[in-house]
Write a protein that holds these residues in place. Structure first.
Motif, short mmCIF file in Angstrom:
data_model
loop_
_atom_site.label_atom_id
_atom_site.label_comp_id
_atom_site.label_asym_id
_atom_site.label_seq_id
_atom_site.Cartn_x
_atom_site.Cartn_y
_atom_site.Cartn_z
N LEU A 217 -0.74 14.15 -0.57
CA LEU A 217 -1.53 13.71 -1.60
C LEU A 217 -0.70 12.78 -2.77
CD1 LEU A 217 -3.78 15.18 -0.26
CD2 LEU A 217 -4.63 15.51 -2.67
N THR A 218 -0.83 11.61 -2.92
CA THR A 218 0.11 11.08 -3.81
C THR A 218 -0.90 9.63 -4.49
OG1 THR A 218 1.86 9.40 -4.03
CG2 THR A 218 0.90 9.44 -2.03
N GLN A 219 -0.36 9.57 -5.69
CA GLN A 219 -1.10 8.57 -6.46
C GLN A 219 -1.26 7.13 -5.61
OE1 GLN A 219 -2.78 9.60 -8.74
NE2 GLN A 219 -3.43 8.06 -10.30
N GLU A 220 -0.11 6.66 -4.77
CA GLU A 220 0.02 5.53 -4.14
C GLU A 220 -1.04 5.33 -3.10
OE1 GLU A 220 2.82 7.42 -5.04
OE2 GLU A 220 3.26 6.16 -6.52
N ILE A 221 -1.75 6.38 -2.62
CA ILE A 221 -2.72 6.23 -1.84
C ILE A 221 -3.55 5.07 -2.16
CG2 ILE A 221 -4.93 7.56 -0.62
CD1 ILE A 221 -3.28 9.87 -0.58
N SER A 222 -4.21 5.16 -3.39
CA SER A 222 -5.00 4.23 -3.86
C SER A 222 -4.78 2.93 -3.86
CB SER A 222 -5.53 4.47 -5.53
OG SER A 222 -4.38 4.47 -6.13
N THR A 223 -3.37 2.33 -3.78
CA THR A 223 -3.03 1.03 -3.81
C THR A 223 -1.93 0.78 -2.74
OG1 THR A 223 -1.26 1.59 -5.44
CG2 THR A 223 -3.34 0.96 -6.36
N THR A 224 -1.88 1.30 -1.80
CA THR A 224 -1.28 1.17 -0.56
C THR A 224 -1.90 0.54 0.69
OG1 THR A 224 0.25 2.64 -1.14
CG2 THR A 224 0.40 2.09 1.37
N PRO A 225 -1.49 -0.38 1.42
CA PRO A 225 -2.58 -0.98 2.51
C PRO A 225 -2.98 0.25 3.52
CG PRO A 225 -0.61 -2.50 2.24
CD PRO A 225 -0.39 -1.20 1.25
N VAL A 226 -4.17 0.10 3.86
CA VAL A 226 -4.66 1.10 4.89
C VAL A 226 -4.25 0.76 6.25
CG1 VAL A 226 -6.27 1.98 3.35
CG2 VAL A 226 -6.82 0.22 5.21
N PHE A 227 -4.08 1.56 7.56
CA PHE A 227 -3.80 1.10 8.89
C PHE A 227 -5.08 1.35 9.48
CE2 PHE A 227 -3.16 5.24 10.26
CZ PHE A 227 -2.11 6.09 9.54
N GLY A 228 -6.17 1.39 9.01
CA GLY A 228 -7.40 1.54 9.87
C GLY A 228 -8.44 2.14 9.34
N PHE A 229 -9.65 2.29 10.00
CA PHE A 229 -10.92 3.16 9.73
C PHE A 229 -11.45 3.89 10.81
CE2 PHE A 229 -10.37 -0.62 7.00
CZ PHE A 229 -10.53 -0.20 5.57
N VAL A 230 -12.18 4.94 10.49
CA VAL A 230 -13.04 5.93 11.24
C VAL A 230 -14.38 5.77 10.63
CG1 VAL A 230 -11.02 6.85 12.18
CG2 VAL A 230 -12.36 8.11 10.27
N VAL A 231 -15.25 6.15 11.52
CA VAL A 231 -16.61 6.40 11.12
C VAL A 231 -16.80 8.10 11.74
CG1 VAL A 231 -19.07 6.15 11.53
CG2 VAL A 231 -17.62 4.21 11.15
N VAL A 232 -17.60 8.59 10.47
CA VAL A 232 -17.74 10.20 10.82
C VAL A 232 -19.11 10.04 11.53
CG1 VAL A 232 -18.41 12.24 9.84
CG2 VAL A 232 -16.50 10.80 8.91
N LYS A 233 -19.28 10.61 12.72
CA LYS A 233 -20.59 10.58 13.26
C LYS A 233 -21.25 11.98 13.18
CE LYS A 233 -21.28 8.18 16.99
NZ LYS A 233 -21.22 7.48 18.53
N PHE B 260 -7.78 11.03 5.21
CA PHE B 260 -8.73 10.15 5.40
C PHE B 260 -9.47 9.86 3.84
CE2 PHE B 260 -10.40 11.64 9.98
CZ PHE B 260 -9.00 10.95 10.17
N VAL B 261 -9.56 8.66 3.55
CA VAL B 261 -10.27 8.30 2.12
C VAL B 261 -11.69 7.75 2.18
CG1 VAL B 261 -9.75 6.64 0.28
CG2 VAL B 261 -7.67 7.43 1.61
N TYR B 262 -12.25 8.40 1.71
CA TYR B 262 -13.64 8.55 1.52
C TYR B 262 -14.09 7.07 0.91
CZ TYR B 262 -18.49 8.87 -0.60
OH TYR B 262 -19.90 8.82 -0.56
N THR B 263 -15.24 6.64 1.43
CA THR B 263 -15.72 5.27 1.13
C THR B 263 -17.15 5.54 1.00
OG1 THR B 263 -16.34 4.03 2.96
CG2 THR B 263 -14.02 3.94 2.35
N LEU C 259 -7.98 5.08 6.92
CA LEU C 259 -6.83 5.91 7.21
C LEU C 259 -5.58 5.56 6.28
CD1 LEU C 259 -7.11 5.29 11.08
CD2 LEU C 259 -8.04 7.35 9.73
N SER C 260 -5.28 6.55 5.45
CA SER C 260 -4.04 6.55 4.79
C SER C 260 -2.58 6.64 5.57
CB SER C 260 -4.05 7.37 3.49
OG SER C 260 -3.00 7.53 2.82
N PRO C 261 -1.68 5.76 5.15
CA PRO C 261 -0.19 6.13 5.91
C PRO C 261 0.55 7.11 5.26
CG PRO C 261 -0.20 4.19 4.06
CD PRO C 261 -1.67 4.57 4.19
#
Length: 433
Positions: free
Chosen positions: A378-394, A418-421, A372-374
């Protein structure tokens, strides 16, 4: 190494002599209860209370050590044995050396850098006990009324957050014997893969960003600065992995590197790192075994499950949400660079390692963990900014244009970028909608 084996049974009692260690693995699907009957003992540096029952889940690998003597009882099915040979004397000596450096940092007449305590990094191949020693050193520091920062750079088996991340956490109390350290207010960066080599450039960018955040914390809090930093690393030590170790040592400004088990790595680092960095060679933790790929996968699944559902001692109750496609944006960090031969003469290829690009919503997202991005755009800082959590796609419903996600909170936060992993988790729990 000489060991004393004890056969598996429902109830097992062990008499530990001075500097002995009881090692056991919880086998099968049943829990195992540990109880200290007499004497004193600790588990990875956490004090075991007498006559208190500690319940360990299936798959747990535990080492119960005593500096004096102890009588310990196990109830349940466990493969257990007692070893009279452990590296704990060396580990306590390392702790004593760190504590001496903290005292120097705390002494205005002796310190060179105000409030700068020791920064130690633990390196070595997989399955030598780096995480175990990290926990021991953190526990011993806290028992000396210190409050170090623990950093975990192992994206494959991260102990602070979900797999595929690096992060740091402030340690101000001993780890729970069963559940480990509290994970309140960690700083977590999403890398999105289990292998640092998948995107070397992004991994280094995250190292730099995290090291800067850690340094800021040590400056803000004098006691934290004096207590120092304890850094765990992954087991990738060849080629790009070696370069990542050197980069981490530089960015975190470590002054001590502890090499577990591998003498060749110890010798190479002596040649590469600056002379002021003290490099020590230690044996691997006793009882450590090489884990198969299946065991590693199970361990990662358990880490994700812990993130969403907690532990036996501290249970969480996540929720499911149906999210319309038009209310969420999924992105991916990193994309392929344009080959240099395809560029106009004189132009150099851009660095696409941290480039943020849209990721199409499709059934391919099922079972994937998303960060979860704060940010709300869309911004380049998404890649190097702390996230504030995760979800799972069911589930992904392409007809209704919605996807079902599992979230540890009782409401799905905004913004919804949401950032793909590459991390996958097959959730088989029933949770409320």
């Amino acid at each position: 190494m000489e060991t004393t084996s004890v056969s598996s049974s429902r109830i097992q009692k062990f008499e530990l002599e001075e500097d002995n260690e009881l090692r056991f693995v919880v086998s099968g699907r049943e829990e195992v209860t540990l109880e200290l009957i007499n004497g004193s003992a600790e588990v990875f540096g956490s004090v075991v209370e007498k006559n208190k029952k500690y319940i360990f889940p299936p798959g747990a690998r535990v080492a119960v050590f005593t500096w004096k003597k102890a009588t310990v009882e196990l109830i349940g099915t466990a493969n257990a044995y007692v070893s009279p040979e452990t590296p704990m004397i060396m580990y306590i000596n390392l702790h004593a050396a760190l504590e001496q450096l903290r005292r120097i940092a705390d002494n205005p007449t002796e310190k060179d850098r105000v409030g700068q305590g020791p920064r130690i990094m633990l390196v070595g191949p997989t399955d030598v006990g780096k995480s175990t020693l990290s926990r021991i050193l953190c526990n011993y520091a806290v028992r000396q009324n210190r409050s170090p920062i623990f950093v975990d750079l192992d994206v494959g088996q991260n102990s602070i957050s979900a797999p595929g991340t690096i992060g740091a956490i402030h340690i101000n109390r001993p780890a729970d014997v069963v559940d480990g350290f509290e994970r309140t207010k960690p700083i977590v960066y999403n890398y999105g893969s289990l292998q640092p080599g998948d995107n070397n450039a992004l991994y280094e960018k995250l190292l730099i960003t995290l090291s800067q955040a850690v340094s800021a914390k040590t400056v803000e809090n004098v006691e934290t600065g004096i207590s120092g930093v304890i850094i765990n690393t992954c087991g990738w030590i060849a080629d790009g992995g070696y370069a990542a170790i050197v980069q981490a040592a530089q960015h975190f400004e470590v002054d001590i590197v502890a090499v577990l088990d591998q003498e060749r790595l110890y010798n190479e680092l002596q040649k590469t790192l600056p002379k002021f960095v003290k490099i020590v060679h230690l044996p691997k933790s006793g009882g450590v075994e090489v884990r198969s790929s299946e065991v590693r996968l199970k361990s990662r699944n358990m880490a994700v499950q812990r993130y969403f559902y907690g532990t036996r001692g501290e249970q969480y109750f996540p929720h499911q949400f149906d999210v319309p496609f038009d209310e969420v944006t999924v992105v991916k960090v990193g994309t392929e660079s344009v080959p240099e031969e395809c560029l106009p003469v004189g132009m150099k290829p851009e660095d696409y390692s941290a480039k943020v690009v849209p990721f199409p919503i499709s059934p391919e997202l099922r079972h994937h963990v998303l960060a979860l991005s704060p940010f709300d755009s869309l911004t380049q800082e998404i890649s190097t900014t702390p996230v504030f959590g995760f979800v799972v796609v069911k589930e992904v419903d392409m007809i209704e244009k919605k996807m079902t996600v599992l979230c540890p909170r009782n409401e799905l936060p905004y913004p919804r970028i949401f950032v793909y992993t590459k991390i996958e988790f097959l959730d088989d729990h029933n949770v409320p909608m």
